[in-house]
Design a protein around this motif. Structure first.
Motif, short mmCIF file in Angstrom:
data_model
loop_
_atom_site.label_atom_id
_atom_site.label_comp_id
_atom_site.label_asym_id
_atom_site.label_seq_id
_atom_site.Cartn_x
_atom_site.Cartn_y
_atom_site.Cartn_z
N ILE A 187 7.46 2.50 17.43
CA ILE A 187 8.83 3.30 17.93
C ILE A 187 9.93 3.24 16.94
CG2 ILE A 187 10.33 3.37 19.86
CD1 ILE A 187 8.09 2.38 21.68
N GLY A 188 10.19 2.08 16.41
CA GLY A 188 11.23 1.91 15.39
C GLY A 188 11.12 2.51 14.28
N LEU A 189 9.69 2.76 13.72
CA LEU A 189 9.55 3.46 12.60
C LEU A 189 9.95 4.80 12.87
CD1 LEU A 189 8.05 3.72 9.70
CD2 LEU A 189 6.00 3.84 10.65
N ASN A 190 9.55 5.46 14.24
CA ASN A 190 9.80 6.88 14.55
C ASN A 190 11.32 7.19 14.57
OD1 ASN A 190 7.21 8.75 15.31
ND2 ASN A 190 6.87 6.55 15.90
N ALA A 210 0.94 -1.27 -0.07
CA ALA A 210 0.15 -0.20 -0.13
C ALA A 210 0.99 1.32 -0.01
CB ALA A 210 -0.69 -0.09 1.13
N ALA A 211 1.92 1.36 0.68
CA ALA A 211 2.91 2.18 0.95
C ALA A 211 3.48 2.55 -0.58
CB ALA A 211 4.08 2.20 1.90
N LEU A 212 3.84 1.58 -1.35
CA LEU A 212 4.45 1.79 -2.56
C LEU A 212 3.54 2.34 -3.72
CD1 LEU A 212 6.82 1.12 -4.55
CD2 LEU A 212 5.92 -1.07 -4.78
N ILE A 213 2.04 1.69 -3.60
CA ILE A 213 1.15 2.29 -4.16
C ILE A 213 1.16 3.87 -4.24
CG2 ILE A 213 -1.16 2.27 -4.92
CD1 ILE A 213 -1.06 -0.86 -4.33
N SER A 214 0.97 4.29 -2.76
CA SER A 214 0.78 5.50 -2.41
C SER A 214 2.14 6.52 -2.88
CB SER A 214 0.47 5.83 -0.99
OG SER A 214 1.75 5.40 -0.15
N LEU A 215 3.07 6.10 -2.80
CA LEU A 215 4.25 6.67 -3.33
C LEU A 215 4.36 6.82 -4.59
CD1 LEU A 215 6.98 5.37 -0.95
CD2 LEU A 215 6.17 7.58 -0.67
N LEU A 216 3.99 6.22 -5.39
CA LEU A 216 4.00 6.11 -6.86
C LEU A 216 2.70 7.01 -7.46
CD1 LEU A 216 4.56 2.32 -7.84
CD2 LEU A 216 6.21 4.23 -7.88
N ILE A 217 1.70 7.19 -6.58
CA ILE A 217 0.76 7.91 -6.94
C ILE A 217 0.69 9.40 -6.51
CG2 ILE A 217 -1.89 8.29 -7.17
CD1 ILE A 217 -2.21 5.13 -7.31
N GLY A 218 0.75 9.40 -4.99
CA GLY A 218 0.55 10.63 -4.55
C GLY A 218 1.61 11.68 -4.28
N GLN A 260 1.06 7.71 9.35
CA GLN A 260 -0.01 6.96 8.81
C GLN A 260 0.50 5.61 8.59
OE1 GLN A 260 -3.00 8.15 7.75
NE2 GLN A 260 -2.28 9.87 8.51
N LEU A 261 1.84 5.32 8.16
CA LEU A 261 2.28 3.76 8.24
C LEU A 261 2.27 3.25 9.67
CD1 LEU A 261 5.28 3.76 5.74
CD2 LEU A 261 2.94 3.15 5.24
N GLY A 262 2.64 3.96 10.80
CA GLY A 262 2.59 3.18 11.90
C GLY A 262 1.04 3.13 12.23
N GLY A 263 0.18 3.84 11.87
CA GLY A 263 -1.14 3.80 12.46
C GLY A 263 -1.89 2.45 11.64
N LEU A 264 -1.20 2.21 10.42
CA LEU A 264 -1.88 1.00 9.63
C LEU A 264 -1.45 -0.24 10.21
CD1 LEU A 264 -1.09 2.00 5.90
CD2 LEU A 264 -3.37 1.85 7.22
N LEU A 265 -0.33 -0.34 11.20
CA LEU A 265 0.06 -1.34 11.88
C LEU A 265 -0.94 -2.08 12.56
CD1 LEU A 265 3.68 -0.23 13.33
CD2 LEU A 265 3.28 -1.85 11.04
#
Length: 315
Positions: A296-299, A107-115, A248-253
């Motif tokens: 926390i690791g993502l941050n 989902a992150a890859l799709i959003s990066l390629l579009i957004g 947003q990615l952290g919230g998706l976890l």
């Protein structure tokens, strides 16, 4: 290096605080966990059975003893055993976590390629047709709930057009094509909303940077337009983009519950919901701790990217 070590130490302390709070929260839940577990179907378990299970789980020990034992087990990588079927929780998490991470990554890859590119183009063409159209589409995409998007995709792509399977899971090693087909729709369902958020924050950040003096100076020097946009504008506009995207990615976890449910994707969020329904407190605690550790690791990664993108942060 000192800045990096400071961030790592802070993340470790934060993880310890979260672990302690999660451990203590179990004792704030009304009722006895064992009694609630045994009486789910309306049964009335006898006191001897309850005490036997409490002793087996170590719940009859003083809270400080349980805390020390829990922290020692976590330090060894032992997440405990399920109260429902006595299976190792770590093994089940190790099986499900890669599926959720794969879903979020796609989902992150799709959003990066579009957004991201759409936000850059919209900022460069402020007020023009593309900017107005993209803003309208992303506003609609951001407002539609993810389970509605998923349901519509199943209806159109699976039921009407017969292009994609409606849901399920198959291991990549067993059937690579089938795995990617099953991954496509849930990843797109999440990626659409994420693309809209990424588009808006990229567009707004680019608009803030474009009028600044150093950008006009770069143009005055005769630098190529593409170089100015990529090297000066986009680099300085990425700070808030990285922040929002990481959050947003952290919230998706832990927020992929609806998508995993709609598409029958056996990930970590589904495991958390099942554990809550079964009042399996050790599993709930373990899943929350894993999600918290990943967040926390993502941050920490975001902090490092900040330092790389802007050397002033390291000072």
């Amino acid at each position: 290096m000192a800045w990096f070590l400071q961030r790592v130490a802070l993340s470790i302390v934060l993880l310890w605080v979260v672990t302690t709070l999660v451990f203590l929260s179990i004792y704030m839940v009304p009722g006895d966990p064992v009694e609630l577990l045994l009486s789910q179907d309306g049964a009335a378990p006898d006191r001897a059975t309850i005490e036997l299970i409490r002793e087996d789980l170590g719940l009859n020990k003083p809270i400080h003893v349980q805390y020390v034992e829990k922290m020692s087990a976590l330090a060894r990588g032992d997440l405990g055993r399920s109260m429902v079927d006595d299976r190792p929780i770590g093994r089940e998490i190790a099986l499900r976590l890669p599926r959720t991470l794969e879903l979020i990554g796609a989902a992150a890859l799709i959003s990066l390629l579009i957004g991201l590119p759409a936000g850059v183009v919209a900022a460069l063409k402020q007020g023009r047709a593309f900017d107005r159209f993209a803003s309208l589409v992303t506003g609609f995409a951001q407002g539609v709930p993810v389970f509605v998007v998923g349901t519509l995709m199943i209806l159109v792509l699976s039921q009407l057009l017969k292009l994609m399977p409606a849901g399920g899971f198959v291991a990549y090693a067993s059937d690579p094509i089938g795995h990617l087909k099953l991954l496509f729709m849930p990843a797109v369902a999440i990626g659409i909303g994420l693309s809209a958020i990424l588009f808006r924050i990229t567009r707004a950040s680019m608009k803030d940077v474009l009028p600044l003096d150093f950008v006009r100076t770069a143009h005055a020097k005769g630098l190529p337009e593409r170089y100015v946009i990529v090297r000066h504008v986009l680099r300085n506009a990425l700070m808030p983009v990285i922040t929002v995207f990481a959050l947003q990615l952290g919230g998706l976890l832990g927020g992929t519950v609806l998508v995993e449910y709609v598409f029958n994707w056996p990930g970590l969020s589904g495991m958390l919901v099942s554990a809550v329904s079964a009042r399996d407190y050790p599993t709930v605690t373990a899943v929350i701790l894993v999600i918290s550790a990943l967040f926390i690791g993502l941050n920490l990664v975001v902090d490092i990217l900040y330092g790389l993108a802007d050397p002033r942060v390291r000072k």
